[in-house]
Design a protein around this motif. Structure first.
Motif, short mmCIF file in Angstrom:
data_model
loop_
_atom_site.label_atom_id
_atom_site.label_comp_id
_atom_site.label_asym_id
_atom_site.label_seq_id
_atom_site.Cartn_x
_atom_site.Cartn_y
_atom_site.Cartn_z
N PHE A 65 0.88 -1.15 -0.07
CA PHE A 65 0.14 0.08 0.07
C PHE A 65 1.06 1.23 -0.12
CE2 PHE A 65 0.87 -0.76 4.40
CZ PHE A 65 1.11 0.42 5.01
N LEU A 66 0.06 2.35 -0.21
CA LEU A 66 0.88 3.44 -0.50
C LEU A 66 0.03 4.66 0.39
CD1 LEU A 66 2.95 5.14 -3.27
CD2 LEU A 66 1.56 6.67 -1.83
N ALA A 67 0.72 5.48 1.44
CA ALA A 67 -0.30 6.33 2.28
C ALA A 67 0.42 7.64 2.01
CB ALA A 67 -0.36 5.76 3.57
N ASP A 119 -4.30 5.03 -6.53
CA ASP A 119 -3.87 5.84 -8.12
C ASP A 119 -2.47 5.89 -7.96
OD1 ASP A 119 -6.41 5.74 -9.11
OD2 ASP A 119 -6.60 7.81 -8.86
N LEU A 120 -1.86 6.70 -6.76
CA LEU A 120 -0.38 6.65 -6.94
C LEU A 120 0.47 5.34 -6.85
CD1 LEU A 120 0.00 9.84 -4.23
CD2 LEU A 120 0.46 9.81 -6.72
N LEU A 121 0.00 4.31 -6.28
CA LEU A 121 0.56 3.01 -6.20
C LEU A 121 0.38 2.38 -7.70
CD1 LEU A 121 1.63 0.78 -4.35
CD2 LEU A 121 -0.58 0.04 -4.00
N SER A 122 -0.67 2.70 -8.38
CA SER A 122 -0.93 2.00 -9.72
C SER A 122 0.19 2.56 -10.71
CB SER A 122 -2.42 2.20 -10.09
OG SER A 122 -2.72 3.84 -10.36
N GLN A 123 0.74 3.65 -10.45
CA GLN A 123 1.69 4.31 -11.25
C GLN A 123 2.93 3.52 -11.37
OE1 GLN A 123 2.35 8.32 -10.24
NE2 GLN A 123 0.48 9.01 -10.34
N ARG A 124 3.18 2.58 -10.50
CA ARG A 124 4.22 1.77 -10.48
C ARG A 124 4.14 0.42 -11.60
NH1 ARG A 124 4.66 3.95 -5.73
NH2 ARG A 124 6.79 4.10 -4.48
N ILE A 125 2.92 0.44 -12.28
CA ILE A 125 2.83 -0.55 -13.07
C ILE A 125 3.07 0.08 -14.35
CG2 ILE A 125 1.19 -2.00 -14.50
CD1 ILE A 125 -0.62 -1.93 -11.82
N HIS A 126 4.64 -0.01 -14.88
CA HIS A 126 5.11 0.92 -15.64
C HIS A 126 6.34 -0.11 -16.24
CE1 HIS A 126 6.97 4.07 -17.91
NE2 HIS A 126 5.89 4.87 -17.74
N PRO A 127 6.59 0.18 -17.41
CA PRO A 127 7.57 -0.80 -18.19
C PRO A 127 8.94 -0.25 -17.67
CG PRO A 127 6.52 0.37 -19.68
CD PRO A 127 5.59 0.70 -18.69
N ALA A 128 9.08 1.02 -17.58
CA ALA A 128 10.40 1.71 -17.38
C ALA A 128 10.80 1.43 -15.93
CB ALA A 128 10.41 3.03 -17.55
N ALA A 129 11.91 0.65 -15.65
CA ALA A 129 12.54 0.50 -14.37
C ALA A 129 12.72 1.67 -13.66
CB ALA A 129 13.65 -0.55 -14.50
N SER A 130 13.47 2.56 -14.69
CA SER A 130 13.96 4.06 -13.98
C SER A 130 12.76 4.73 -13.36
CB SER A 130 14.54 4.78 -15.15
OG SER A 130 13.76 5.22 -16.05
N ARG A 131 11.77 4.73 -13.82
CA ARG A 131 10.42 5.36 -13.44
C ARG A 131 9.94 4.55 -12.02
NH1 ARG A 131 6.38 8.84 -14.28
NH2 ARG A 131 4.14 8.59 -13.42
N THR A 160 7.70 8.34 -3.50
CA THR A 160 6.35 8.14 -2.93
C THR A 160 6.69 6.38 -2.50
OG1 THR A 160 5.37 7.40 -4.86
CG2 THR A 160 4.83 9.61 -3.73
N PRO A 161 7.32 6.29 -1.52
CA PRO A 161 7.64 4.79 -1.10
C PRO A 161 6.60 4.06 -0.56
CG PRO A 161 8.39 6.35 0.61
CD PRO A 161 8.12 7.27 -0.39
N ALA A 162 6.48 2.82 -0.85
CA ALA A 162 5.32 2.04 -0.69
C ALA A 162 5.45 1.30 0.72
CB ALA A 162 5.14 1.04 -1.81
N SER A 163 4.81 0.69 1.23
CA SER A 163 4.81 -0.08 2.65
C SER A 163 4.00 -1.46 2.51
CB SER A 163 4.29 0.51 3.67
OG SER A 163 4.85 1.63 4.09
N PHE A 164 4.29 -2.39 3.26
CA PHE A 164 3.76 -3.83 3.17
C PHE A 164 2.89 -3.87 4.31
CE2 PHE A 164 4.08 -8.49 4.20
CZ PHE A 164 3.12 -8.78 3.03
N VAL A 165 1.67 -4.57 4.42
CA VAL A 165 1.05 -5.02 5.65
C VAL A 165 0.63 -6.50 5.51
CG1 VAL A 165 -1.25 -4.33 4.62
CG2 VAL A 165 -0.82 -4.60 6.96
N ALA A 166 1.05 -7.15 6.75
CA ALA A 166 0.96 -8.59 6.63
C ALA A 166 -0.51 -8.92 7.32
CB ALA A 166 2.11 -9.28 7.44
N PHE A 167 -1.06 -9.83 6.54
CA PHE A 167 -2.45 -10.31 6.96
C PHE A 167 -2.26 -11.76 7.59
CE2 PHE A 167 -4.10 -8.21 2.88
CZ PHE A 167 -4.02 -7.00 3.74
N ASP A 168 -1.40 -12.64 7.16
CA ASP A 168 -1.33 -13.96 7.58
C ASP A 168 0.24 -14.60 7.21
OD1 ASP A 168 -2.19 -16.49 8.35
OD2 ASP A 168 -3.99 -16.44 7.28
#
Length: 296
Positions: free
Chosen positions: A16-18, A26-38, A46-54
């Motif tokens: 997730f991104l907060a 929407d900001l998180l979805s911008q990472r779905i991009h072919p350019a590794a540099s982007r 805008t660094p993302a985070s990870f939340v563990a459920f299980d």
């Protein structure tokens, strides 16, 4: 990030991104991009985070067949010392606390809460949990439709209705679609909406949907994105004179996060009255299912 987790483990969770305490899909979805540099640039900006459920496995131990109560205890033990950007989701068996979360966390962009039976094993490709979400309705302008993928010239079928709300500048903003009709209803809607079809050369608020500059300045239906690729997103424009009531779960920015559900036509509403102000006054209903499921 990986340095905070066990060397060998299988975690069930979500990235997730907060921003300022609110989830930004929407900001998180911008990472779905072919350019590794982007992608690397966005990871810094805008660094993302990870939340563990299980926790499904750790070391040589598979926990899939263990009840959730056991898996949860192991998850808390294994990730007891983690810190941002890794998090462990909150849990409670207190229905009053869960209901409080249901209300206060909505402001952070969460759809609702999830209830998991404590005694159940993990179910790959299955769903044993309950999602308790906020349910809302809004009155929107129907300004077009797309044909269904099975539509033919001999039997045209409507696929989805294109929905709009009027912004402060008076422009009709595309906010999403309503779909999930039966084949019978899809055929009926084609005939029902035929008198509203806007012909070539006639004025329509989304007439510039194929223009790149117009897409850049205002979100219009039909624009290509990282989600749609080369998919045909052309649509049949309709005179924006019909209002529909639709159900939706969450609005992300200026658009519905998911496909809306058609409820009914609203002949008593004027299209120009369908504005974004409804977000503050629209009906909100809690889907209160059995909170007892939390402790089953």
């Amino acid at each position: 990030m990986l340095g905070q987790t066990p060397a060998r483990c299988v975690l069930d969770g979500e990235i997730f991104l907060a921003v300022d305490g609110r989830l930004e899909f929407d900001l998180l979805s911008q990472r779905i991009h072919p350019a590794a540099s982007r992608v690397k640039m966005l990871a810094v900006e805008t660094p993302a985070s990870f939340v563990a459920f299980d926790l499904l496995a750790v070391g040589d131990d598979s926990l899939i067949d263990e009840p959730f109560s056991v898996r949860r205890a192991r998850l808390e033990a294994e990730l007891a010392d983690v810190s941002a950007p890794i998090h462990v989701t909150r849990t409670t068996t207190d229905a009053a606390v869960a209901e409080e979360w249901f209300g206060i966390f909505e402001g952070a962009g969460l759809d609702g809460v999830v209830a998991k039976p404590l005694a159940k094993p993990y179910a790959p490709n299955g769903r044993t949990m309950l999602k308790i979400k906020h349910a809302r309705t809004a009155d929107v302008v129907v300004a077009g439709y797309r044909l269904h993928k099975t539509s033919t010239d001999e039997r045209p079928l409507l696929g989805s209705l294109l929905l709009g709300l009027y912004a402060d500048d008076g422009k009709l903003q595309h906010v999403g679609v309503a779909a999930s009709f039966t084949d019978t209803r899809r055929a009926e809607l084609i005939d029902e909406l035929a008198p509203l079809v806007v012909g070539a050369g006639e004025d329509h608020p989304w007439a510039q949907w194929q223009d790149a500059d117009a897409q850049a300045s205002s979100r219009l239906p039909g624009g290509q994105s990282r989600w749609t690729g080369t998919k045909d997103l052309s649509f049949v424009p309709l005179a924006p004179s019909r209002v529909a009531e639709v159900g939706y779960e969450h609005m992300e920015g200026t658009r519905f996060r998911h496909t809306a559900q058609f409820k009914r036509w609203r002949p008593d509403r004027e299209p120009q009255s369908c504005t974004y102000e409804q977000r503050g006054s629209c009906e909100v209903r809690s889907r209160h299912r059995s909170w007892g499921k939390l402790t089953d």
